[in-house]
Scaffold this active site. Structure first.
Site, PDB file in Angstrom:
ATOM      1  N   HIS A 123     106.243  13.463  33.026  1.00  0.00           N
ATOM      2  CA  HIS A 123     106.869  14.788  33.024  1.00  0.00           C
ATOM      3  C   HIS A 123     107.086  15.320  34.441  1.00  0.00           C
ATOM      4  O   HIS A 123     107.188  16.526  34.644  1.00  0.00           O
ATOM      5  CB  HIS A 123     106.029  15.774  32.206  1.00  0.00           C
ATOM      6  CG  HIS A 123     106.092  15.503  30.731  1.00  0.00           C
ATOM      7  ND1 HIS A 123     105.167  15.985  29.837  1.00  0.00           N
ATOM      8  CD2 HIS A 123     106.978  14.781  29.985  1.00  0.00           C
ATOM      9  CE1 HIS A 123     105.477  15.575  28.618  1.00  0.00           C
ATOM     10  NE2 HIS A 123     106.566  14.842  28.673  1.00  0.00           N
ATOM     11  N   CYS A 152     117.231  26.049  48.712  1.00  0.00           N
ATOM     12  CA  CYS A 152     117.532  24.803  49.427  1.00  0.00           C
ATOM     13  C   CYS A 152     118.459  25.149  50.602  1.00  0.00           C
ATOM     14  O   CYS A 152     119.065  26.240  50.619  1.00  0.00           O
ATOM     15  CB  CYS A 152     118.245  23.900  48.419  1.00  0.00           C
ATOM     16  SG  CYS A 152     119.025  22.440  49.062  1.00  0.00           S
ATOM     17  N   PRO A 218      88.048  16.228  22.323  1.00  0.00           N
ATOM     18  CA  PRO A 218      87.027  16.940  21.537  1.00  0.00           C
ATOM     19  C   PRO A 218      87.502  17.295  20.127  1.00  0.00           C
ATOM     20  O   PRO A 218      86.682  17.597  19.255  1.00  0.00           O
ATOM     21  CB  PRO A 218      86.739  18.217  22.339  1.00  0.00           C
ATOM     22  CG  PRO A 218      87.552  18.141  23.579  1.00  0.00           C
ATOM     23  CD  PRO A 218      88.515  16.995  23.480  1.00  0.00           C
ATOM     24  N   GLU A 219      88.827  17.270  19.913  1.00  0.00           N
ATOM     25  CA  GLU A 219      89.398  17.629  18.599  1.00  0.00           C
ATOM     26  C   GLU A 219      90.189  16.446  18.037  1.00  0.00           C
ATOM     27  O   GLU A 219      90.826  15.730  18.801  1.00  0.00           O
ATOM     28  CB  GLU A 219      90.409  18.784  18.742  1.00  0.00           C
ATOM     29  CG  GLU A 219      89.911  20.004  19.474  1.00  0.00           C
ATOM     30  CD  GLU A 219      89.008  20.859  18.616  1.00  0.00           C
ATOM     31  OE1 GLU A 219      89.089  20.721  17.372  1.00  0.00           O
ATOM     32  OE2 GLU A 219      88.214  21.628  19.189  1.00  0.00           O
TER      33      GLU A 219
END
Ligand code: NAD
Ligand code: ZN
Length: 254
Positions: A123, A152, A218-219
């Site tokens: 990403h 820029c 954890p899930e």
């Protein structure tokens, strides 16, 4: 042996045999470094509406607002963050010859900071800015943020070189990630809710090639019990430490 110890043992055995291991990581691996995830408890989406700020159309419509609310907030977390035991554990697996490549959905640069050599930034990265007009890029820390949005040299607005909602993944990165997923022998899926496509499909591709899938979270996620061979239900730092130590024991026992 407790259930968790036996799952760690099974995972370590698969890692110790692996020659073409790949890791897929998400926001969860960086939570212990102080970077909040998007979804879930304490996530950014509890505070801001993703479609309002994290969509490319929002950026094009109102770059100043997206910079103020989203980009500067994320940057504030990133500048203070350092790699944790999860990132360091993946680096150790690379040094042991278990892991070849990390495919990360994160934009925080923490895998490279931990020393990992081959990191695919699926990403993009927050450390680089890109001009919305001429596409020239510049490193974040070299750009003045006195005026937001920064500009820029060509006069166009700069933006972080990340993939926003409504944008496509770079084709070359996507193809390389798919090839790695389809040819790996072990895939470690760490700290990702496995809901953002096309990254969420990579473990499915790996599974179709009979790779052993180890999930650390954890899930439970949509991968748990369906795609993952083992799910280590716990935080990335502790689970990676235990796994890597066990792999090291097995390797020394060879
Ligand atoms: P997500 O926010 O959707 O999910 C985070 C996952 O991490 C959840 O499944 C959660 O259960 C798990 N988790 C919570 N605590 C954990 C811990 N201690 N150890 C391991 N896992 C833990 O994240 P995602 O699936 O990566 O997807 C979202 C997108 O968010 C990515 O595309 C990424 O670009 C972006 N993002 C990146 C960062 C970053 O760079 N650090 C931070 C937030 C969001
Ligand atoms: Zn430009």
């Amino acid at each position: 042996m407790t259930d968790l110890s036996s799952l760690i043992e099974q995972s370590a055995q698969a890692c110790a045999r692996a020659r073409r291991g790949v890791a897929l990581t998400g926001a969860g691996i960086s939570i212990e470094s102080g970077i909040p995830p998007f979804r879930g408890k304490g996530g950014l989406w509890e505070k801001i509406d993703p479609m309002k700020y994290a969509h490319i159309e929002a950026l094009e419509r109102n770059p100043a607002e997206v910079w103020q609310v989203l980009f500067l907030g994320i940057a504030d977390h990133l500048t203070k963050a350092a790699p944790n035991a999860g990132h360091k554990g993946l680096h150790r697996l690379e040094q042991m010859g278990v892991l070849q490549t990390i495919i990360t959905q994160n934009v925080d640069g923490l895998h490279q900071a931990a020393g990992s050599g081959d990191v695919i930034e699926f990403h993009g990265t927050h450390a680089r800015l890109r001009c919305m007009s001429c596409h020239q890029s510049a490193l974040w820390h070299t750009v003045s943020l006195e005026v937001i949005p920064p500009r820029c040299g060509c006069g166009g607005f700069l933006r972080p070189d990340v993939v926003m909602f409504g944008e496509l993944i770079d084709t070359a990165l996507l193809q390389r990630s798919q090839t790695l997923a389809a040819t790996c022998d072990v895939m470690l899926v760490v700290g990702t809710s496995a809901t953002v496509e096309p990254a969420a499909y990579l473990p499915v591709l790996a599974k179709h090639n009979s790779a052993f899938i180890i999930e650390i979270n954890p899930e439970p996620t949509p991968l748990t019990h369906r795609i993952s061979d083992v799910t280590l239900l716990g935080p990335a730092g502790e689970m990676m430490d235990r796994l890597v130590n066990k792999v090291a024991d097995l390797r020394h026992g060879d």
